[in-house]
Write a protein that holds these residues in place. Structure first.
Motif, mmCIF file in Angstrom:
data_model
loop_
_atom_site.group_PDB
_atom_site.id
_atom_site.type_symbol
_atom_site.label_atom_id
_atom_site.label_comp_id
_atom_site.label_asym_id
_atom_site.label_seq_id
_atom_site.Cartn_x
_atom_site.Cartn_y
_atom_site.Cartn_z
ATOM 1 N N VAL A 75 -4.543 1.168 -3.140
ATOM 2 C CA VAL A 75 -5.068 0.283 -2.061
ATOM 3 C C VAL A 75 -3.710 -0.552 -1.709
ATOM 4 N N PHE A 76 -2.568 0.026 -1.262
ATOM 5 C CA PHE A 76 -1.366 -0.631 -0.710
ATOM 6 C C PHE A 76 -1.194 -0.087 0.573
ATOM 7 N N MET A 77 -0.489 -0.948 1.341
ATOM 8 C CA MET A 77 -0.166 -0.520 2.699
ATOM 9 C C MET A 77 0.882 0.050 3.177
ATOM 10 N N SER A 78 2.174 0.037 2.190
ATOM 11 C CA SER A 78 3.333 0.945 2.462
ATOM 12 C C SER A 78 3.465 1.864 1.376
ATOM 13 N N THR A 79 3.868 3.040 1.930
ATOM 14 C CA THR A 79 4.628 3.982 1.113
ATOM 15 C C THR A 79 5.891 3.821 0.948
ATOM 16 N N GLY A 80 6.063 3.164 -0.284
ATOM 17 C CA GLY A 80 7.346 2.867 -0.958
ATOM 18 C C GLY A 80 7.561 2.742 -2.383
ATOM 19 N N TYR A 81 8.212 1.586 -2.776
ATOM 20 C CA TYR A 81 8.601 1.563 -4.327
ATOM 21 C C TYR A 81 7.272 1.493 -5.357
ATOM 22 N N PHE A 82 6.312 1.087 -4.873
ATOM 23 C CA PHE A 82 5.089 0.936 -5.713
ATOM 24 C C PHE A 82 4.333 2.162 -5.656
ATOM 25 N N THR A 83 4.216 2.910 -4.524
ATOM 26 C CA THR A 83 3.434 4.169 -4.339
ATOM 27 C C THR A 83 4.219 5.344 -4.889
ATOM 28 N N SER A 84 5.477 5.157 -4.830
ATOM 29 C CA SER A 84 6.512 6.354 -5.074
ATOM 30 C C SER A 84 6.987 6.368 -6.503
ATOM 31 N N GLU A 85 7.150 5.141 -6.944
ATOM 32 C CA GLU A 85 7.884 4.951 -8.296
ATOM 33 C C GLU A 85 7.056 4.368 -9.520
ATOM 34 N N VAL A 86 6.434 3.200 -8.941
ATOM 35 C CA VAL A 86 5.915 2.368 -10.072
ATOM 36 C C VAL A 86 4.553 2.997 -10.356
#
Lengths: 218, 240
Positions: free
Chosen positions: B66-77
């Motif tokens: 439940v995140f809005m961006s595809t980025g640091y959190f969804t790709s790494e964390v």
């Protein structure tokens, strides 16, 4: 007949088929908290001063309340899961010897971004962080060699609050900040803010020498 | 669909309300009884991402960020903390399907439109899709630009533009980027927390001019229809 038991700061009793979950004891009569998801979660996520408790295990749960679990409410297991997420599972796994335990170095080594710095904290300083933060939590850090006895909750892996403290503590190593008076209004985990109670305790235990302690004691 | 559905959110050490939308969507989906169980986990709250699978009873788990961006959190964390190595991973005996974030699904465009209409947008209004953005990770802007395109394709507004809180084009440029008398800013944020609930409306409030009107919508992530977007993501992941 089901037997009463304790879990962290909770006491659980049975009244026929219903379970009654009591918060920490208080001098005043207990408040009835509805055993449904939103009211209960909102209740246990704040301390008596309505300050947010980011760590479910912190030993500052509001005293003087109870929640009754019966056919019309959440089950006892659901209530315990809201108050202490995964605790019952980890108690059972610990008892069975199947609990997956992850040591602190492993947790710190995998951090990135703003938390990458946390791994640079020395072993000695990490011990201080564990002593200060885990000393305010009812969970037993088995990842740091603690034992979890009856009624105690084993903690299998350092939480994100510990990682955050280690990160800030690593920054403090080069130029230790001076102690500030504790401000109990500050957020519980705002370690970067002078006056945060955990920050101030950590700074005292980490940087105050025995000579300084002797001087301040007069 | 069966198995466990696991909604993962950011959470906060400082703000008790930041995780509220994740709990709300989990409750909505739980009531629909499409999964054996619906669980939640957070980067900064408990259960943590790293222990989230402990609490999933099923051997098949679908994870929806439940995140809005595809980025640091969804790709790494999230993958790192949960031990995910691919779109479908095997983690300690469980098959884990890792869906894309809510903010990357085309169905979110209708929720953005809904928020704009609730805030008073009309066919003569300009709609500004507002993302967090960051100069540190340019990947994080992609979903916001895509949602702007999706909203534009749906039609219904005189203009549709993109603005950001933390990168250019900034939200303080919203009047320069549009010409309509009324601009409705829709924050594509998960919660009405510190930014969407406080700093952004305060900053936008200073922009209002005499001949132009600015309206500010509630955060997209708190809309009940986000539960449907989550289910669509889970359904698509089930086909992998």
């Amino acid at each position: 007949m089901k037997r009463a038991f304790k879990l962290g700061q909770l006491s659980i009793e049975f009244d026929g088929e219903a379970a009654v979950v009591h918060g920490p004891a208080a001098a005043t009569p207990e408040i009835e908290v509805e055993a449904s998801e939103e009211p209960l979660r909102n209740w246990v996520r704040h301390d008596a001063a309505r300050r947010y408790r980011p760590l479910p295990g912190s030993n500052d749960m509001q005293p003087g309340w109870r929640a009754r679990c019966d056919d019309a409410s959440l089950t006892l297991a659901e209530v315990l899961e809201i108050v202490y997420p995964l605790a019952m599972l980890h108690v059972a796994q610990h008892r069975e010897g199947t609990l997956r335990v992850v040591p602190l170095p492993d947790v710190l080594e995998r951090q990135s971004g703003r938390y990458a710095r946390a791994v640079t904290l020395s072993a000695e300083a990490r011990d201080v962080a564990v002593s200060v933060l885990c000393g305010q939590c009812v969970k037993q850090p088995v990842w740091h060699g603690a034992n979890a006895g009856k009624g105690e909750i084993p903690c299998p892996e350092a939480c994100s609050v510990m990682v955050s403290l280690c990160r800030d503590a690593a920054l403090w190593e080069s130029t230790p900040p001076t102690n500030a008076p504790v401000d109990v209004q500050l957020p519980w985990a705002a370690f970067e803010r002078p006056g945060n109670a955990i920050r101030e305790q950590y700074l005292r235990e980490r940087f105050e020498t025995s000579d300084q302690v002797g001087l301040s004691d007069g | 669909m069966s198995g466990s559905l696991l909604l993962v959110g950011h959470g906060s050490h400082l703000n008790a309300d930041s995780s509220a939308p994740v709990y709300a969507h989990a409750r909505t989906i739980r009531e629909r009884r499409q999964f054996d169980e619906v669980q939640t986990a957070f980067w900064k709250e408990e259960p943590s991402l790293s222990r989230a699978l402990d609490g999933c009873a099923s051997d098949v788990v679908t994870v929806v960020p439940v995140f809005m961006s595809t980025g640091y959190f969804t790709s790494e964390v999230i993958p790192r903390e949960m031990g995910l190595t691919a779109r479908v991973s095997c983690v300690r005996g469980k098959t884990v399907r890792y869906a894309g974030p809510v903010g990357g699904h085309s169905a979110l465009a209708k929720v953005i439109v809904q928020r704009a209409l609730e805030a008073g947008a009309t066919s003569a209004s300009a709609l500004a899709v507002l993302g967090h953005g960051t100069e540190r990770n340019r990947d994080s802007q992609a979903n916001i630009y895509q949602q702007t395109e999706n909203v534009r394709a749906l039609g219904g507004f005189a203009e549709v533009v993109t603005v950001f809180m933390d990168q250019s084009p900034g939200m303080n440029e919203v009047f320069e980027l549009t010409t309509a008398p009324q601009v409705v800013v829709v924050p594509v944020f998960v919660a009405d927390g510190w930014h969407a609930g406080q700093t952004i409306p305060a900053e936008l409030g200073e922009l209002a001019g005499e001949d132009r009107r600015l309206r500010y919508a509630a955060a997209v992530g708190t809309h009940p229809s986000v539960a449907d977007v989550i289910l669509e993501l889970a359904q698509e992941a089930a086909a992998w």
